[in-house]
Design an enzyme around this catalytic site. Structure first.
Site, short mmCIF file in Angstrom:
data_model
loop_
_atom_site.label_atom_id
_atom_site.label_comp_id
_atom_site.label_asym_id
_atom_site.label_seq_id
_atom_site.Cartn_x
_atom_site.Cartn_y
_atom_site.Cartn_z
N SER A 1 0.85 -1.20 0.00
CA SER A 1 0.00 0.00 0.00
C SER A 1 0.88 1.24 0.00
O SER A 1 1.96 1.25 0.61
CB SER A 1 -0.90 0.01 1.24
OG SER A 1 -1.55 1.25 1.38
N TYR B 1 -1.89 -1.30 10.10
CA TYR B 1 -1.94 -1.57 8.67
C TYR B 1 -0.69 -1.06 7.96
O TYR B 1 -0.07 -1.79 7.17
CB TYR B 1 -3.20 -0.92 8.08
CG TYR B 1 -3.39 -1.17 6.60
CD1 TYR B 1 -3.86 -2.40 6.14
CD2 TYR B 1 -3.10 -0.18 5.67
CE1 TYR B 1 -4.04 -2.64 4.80
CE2 TYR B 1 -3.27 -0.41 4.32
CZ TYR B 1 -3.75 -1.64 3.88
OH TYR B 1 -3.92 -1.86 2.53
#
Length: 247
Positions: free
Chosen positions: A145, A158
């Site tokens: 990401s 995350y």
């Protein structure tokens, strides 16, 4: 071993019941691959994906596993190798988010995210790397990401897991290059998937506005890039940012 029919490459897609996972399954089912569809809790969705792909003439099979546990991952790979004899491509796509401000992040949520997104990917890479080294090569593509590079408010677990995935891939690429094993990482950018559907609209709008171009990529476009990347035999240790936000 139940390998039969003309030789095809073998791909295993983790988290195949999600939005990008389903798009990847479709992209890889139309050509030279047999498609391994991994799911954990989305078993019924996984069965539907496999049935749909097989109905269209593809070769697909379901491989359920809890990626948080190394024994479950080992059993999944043993089953896949028994069925198809090899693995040519692993796409580490499975991931979860449990967003909380840093100071409010509880141990259980932190562990869940790290255990699946990072440790689960490590377990899969280790099993795939062992098989690929024996067969003379292969390719691993990790889905990370952009948040792993920039950080993001409320996503400490995350972003840490995805940053770890990037450097884990770089380390594996260095260690396994001599065995003709490629390891690359893709940052897909903001996608309209079930994972992002839970974000507040103002946050999703902000993420879209960060792009220099009028629209973000689609899951189909990202899947087509990953399919093209899988065919590049000279690329390893790289991280590809697939939207118009400048890192």
């Amino acid at each position: 071993m139940t390998v039969s029919g003309p030789h095809k490459k073998i791909v295993l897609i983790t988290g195949a019941s999600g939005g990008l996972g389903q798009a990847l399954s479709r992209a890889f089912s139309t050509g030279e691959y047999r498609v391994g569809v991994h799911v954990n809790r989305g078993t019924e969705i996984g069965k539907e994906i496999v049935e749909t792909l097989n109905a269209k003439g593809a070769a697909a099979a379901l491989f359920p596993a809890d990626l948080r546990h190394s024994g479950s991952v080992r059993l999944m790979f043993d089953t896949l190798l028994e069925k198809w004899g090899r693995i040519d491509l692993l796409i580490n796509n499975a991931a979860i988010r449990k967003d909380r401000l840093f100071i409010r992040m509880c141990q259980a949520d932190w562990d869940d995210v790290i255990d699946l997104n990072l440790s689960g990917a490590f377990y899969c890479m280790r099993e795939a790397g062992l098989a690929m080294s024996r067969q003379g090569g292969g390719h691993i593509i990790n889905i990370a990401s952009r948040a792993a590079v920039t950080g993001r408010v409320g996503q400490s677990a995350y972003t840490a897991s995805k940053r770890g995935l990037i450097t884990l891939g770089q380390t594996a690429a260095r260690e396994w290059g001599g065995d003709s094993i490629q390891v690359n990482t893709v940052l897909p950018g903001f996608l309209a998937t079930p994972m992002t559907a839970g974000l507040p609209e103002e946050k999703r709008a902000h993420l879209r506005q960060e792009n220099l171009l009028p629209r973000p990529a689609t899951t189909r476009e990202i899947s087509e890039f990953i399919l093209a990347l899988s065919k590049m035999m000279h690329v390893s240790g790289q991280t590809f940012n697939l939207d118009s936000r400048i890192l």
